[in-house]
Design a protein around this motif. Structure first.
Motif, short mmCIF file in Angstrom:
data_model
loop_
_atom_site.label_atom_id
_atom_site.label_comp_id
_atom_site.label_asym_id
_atom_site.label_seq_id
_atom_site.Cartn_x
_atom_site.Cartn_y
_atom_site.Cartn_z
N GLU A 36 -6.56 56.47 119.29
CA GLU A 36 -6.40 57.92 119.40
C GLU A 36 -7.58 58.54 120.15
O GLU A 36 -8.70 58.03 120.09
CB GLU A 36 -6.33 58.55 118.01
N GLU A 41 4.22 58.28 109.68
CA GLU A 41 2.77 58.12 109.73
C GLU A 41 2.14 58.64 108.45
O GLU A 41 2.43 59.74 107.99
CB GLU A 41 2.18 58.90 110.91
N LEU A 42 1.23 57.83 107.88
CA LEU A 42 0.44 58.22 106.72
C LEU A 42 -1.03 58.01 107.03
O LEU A 42 -1.39 57.06 107.71
CB LEU A 42 0.80 57.35 105.51
N THR A 43 -1.88 58.90 106.51
CA THR A 43 -3.31 58.65 106.61
C THR A 43 -3.73 57.77 105.44
O THR A 43 -3.02 57.65 104.45
CB THR A 43 -4.12 59.95 106.58
N SER A 46 7.20 59.34 116.02
CA SER A 46 6.27 59.26 114.89
C SER A 46 6.13 60.63 114.24
O SER A 46 5.85 61.61 114.94
CB SER A 46 4.90 58.76 115.36
N SER A 81 2.88 64.24 104.44
CA SER A 81 1.78 64.65 103.57
C SER A 81 1.91 64.02 102.19
O SER A 81 2.94 63.44 101.84
CB SER A 81 1.77 66.17 103.43
N ASN A 131 4.28 62.68 110.92
CA ASN A 131 3.30 62.63 109.83
C ASN A 131 3.91 63.12 108.53
O ASN A 131 4.69 64.06 108.51
CB ASN A 131 2.09 63.50 110.17
N ASP A 138 -2.40 56.11 109.95
CA ASP A 138 -3.09 57.01 110.88
C ASP A 138 -4.56 57.17 110.49
O ASP A 138 -4.94 56.99 109.33
CB ASP A 138 -2.38 58.37 110.86
N ASP A 139 -5.39 57.53 111.48
CA ASP A 139 -6.81 57.85 111.25
C ASP A 139 -7.57 56.70 110.59
O ASP A 139 -8.45 56.93 109.75
CB ASP A 139 -6.96 59.11 110.39
#
Length: 208
Positions: free
Chosen positions: A166, A79-81, A45, A49, A47, A109-110
Motif C-alpha cells: 500500500e 478486507e479486515l485489519t 475488495s 468493521s 473493508n 489489511d494494514d
C-alpha cells in the motif's frame, strides 16, 4: 470525511451495519455493471468493521450478493485489519471460514501496524496480505523497513499468500518492490481515488 472519523460515529449511532451493507451492495452492483459492459472481471475488495462481524448478518448479506447484484461471489474480497480481526478472534475466525466456504476471498489489511503475530497467519484463511503504507513510505531511505517488507513478502509467498504493498508513490518504491517480487502495488503513483465515470474511462484507456 475520512473513515477514521465517520466509522466510529456510525458504530456509536448503530448505523454501521446499514451503511456497511449499502456500501457492499453498491460496490458489487458497480462491479457487475463493469462485467456486463465487457471489461475483464475485477476482484472487488471491501473493508469490514468490527461491528459488522457481530452475529451472522454479514454472512446473510454476502450470500444474497449474486441475487441482489448479479455479481458472481468469487469476485468479492473482504478486507479486515489486524485490530478488527483480533477483537473477537475465535468468532471472527469462524466467520472468515464460513465466508471462504462461500467462495469469498479474505485480505488482511494494514499488516504491521497492529498485533503482527506471525502465529495467527497460519490460523486464518487469508488469500491476501497488505503491507501498511508506513513501511512502504520509507523503504528507500530506511534499510530496516526494506528488510521488513522483503521478509513479509517472502514469508507470505511461502504460506501461499499474495502480497499487496500500500502507499506506493514514486518510481524508487516501485522498482524496489518489484525486485522484492511483491505481487500487486497500490497507491497514488498509479491513481488517486476516482468516481465511477473516471474509473470507467481509465479502464477503457488501459484496455485500448
Amino acid at each position: 470525511v475520512t473513515p477514521d472519523e465517520f466509522i466510529p460515529v456510525a458504530e456509536e449511532a448503530g448505523l454501521i451495519d446499514d451503511i456497511g451493507e449499502w456500501a457492499l451492495i453498491e460496490a458489487c452492483k458497480f462491479n457487475n455493471r463493469l462485467i456486463q459492459a465487457g471489461f475483464t472481471p475485477l476482484h472487488l475488495s471491501v473493508n469490514i468493521s468490527t461491528a459488522q462481524l457481530r452475529g451472522d448478518r454479514l454472512l446473510g448479506i454476502v450470500k444474497s450478493i449474486p441475487e441482489r447484484t448479479g455479481m458472481p461471489i468469487e469476485y468479492l474480497e473482504i478486507e479486515l485489519t489486524e485490530n478488527v480481526l483480533m477483537k473477537n478472534f475465535e468468532h471472527n475466525l469462524e466467520i472468515m471460514n464460513k465466508l471462504k466456504g462461500l467462495g469469498v476471498k479474505i485480505a488482511l489489511d494494514d499488516f504491521g501496524t497492529g498485533y503482527s503475530s506471525f502465529n495467527y497467519l497460519t490460523k486464518i484463511p487469508i488469500d491476501t496480505l497488505k503491507i501498511d503504507r508506513t513501511f512502504i513510505a520509507r523503504i528507500n531511505d530506511n534499510e530496516k523497513d526494506a528488510y521488513i517488507a522483503d521478509t513479509i513478502i517472502n514469508l507470505a509467498h511461502k504460506l501461499g499468500i499474495k502480497v499487496i504493498a500500500e502507499g506506493v508513490e514514486n518510481t524508487n518504491q516501485l522498482t524496489l518492490l518489484q525486485e522484492q517480487t511483491c505481487d500487486i502495488l497500490q497507491g497514488y503513483f498509479f491513481s488517486r481515488a476516482l468516481n465511477e465515470e473516471e474509473f470507467v474511462a481509465m479502464l477503457k484507456e488501459n484496455q485500448a
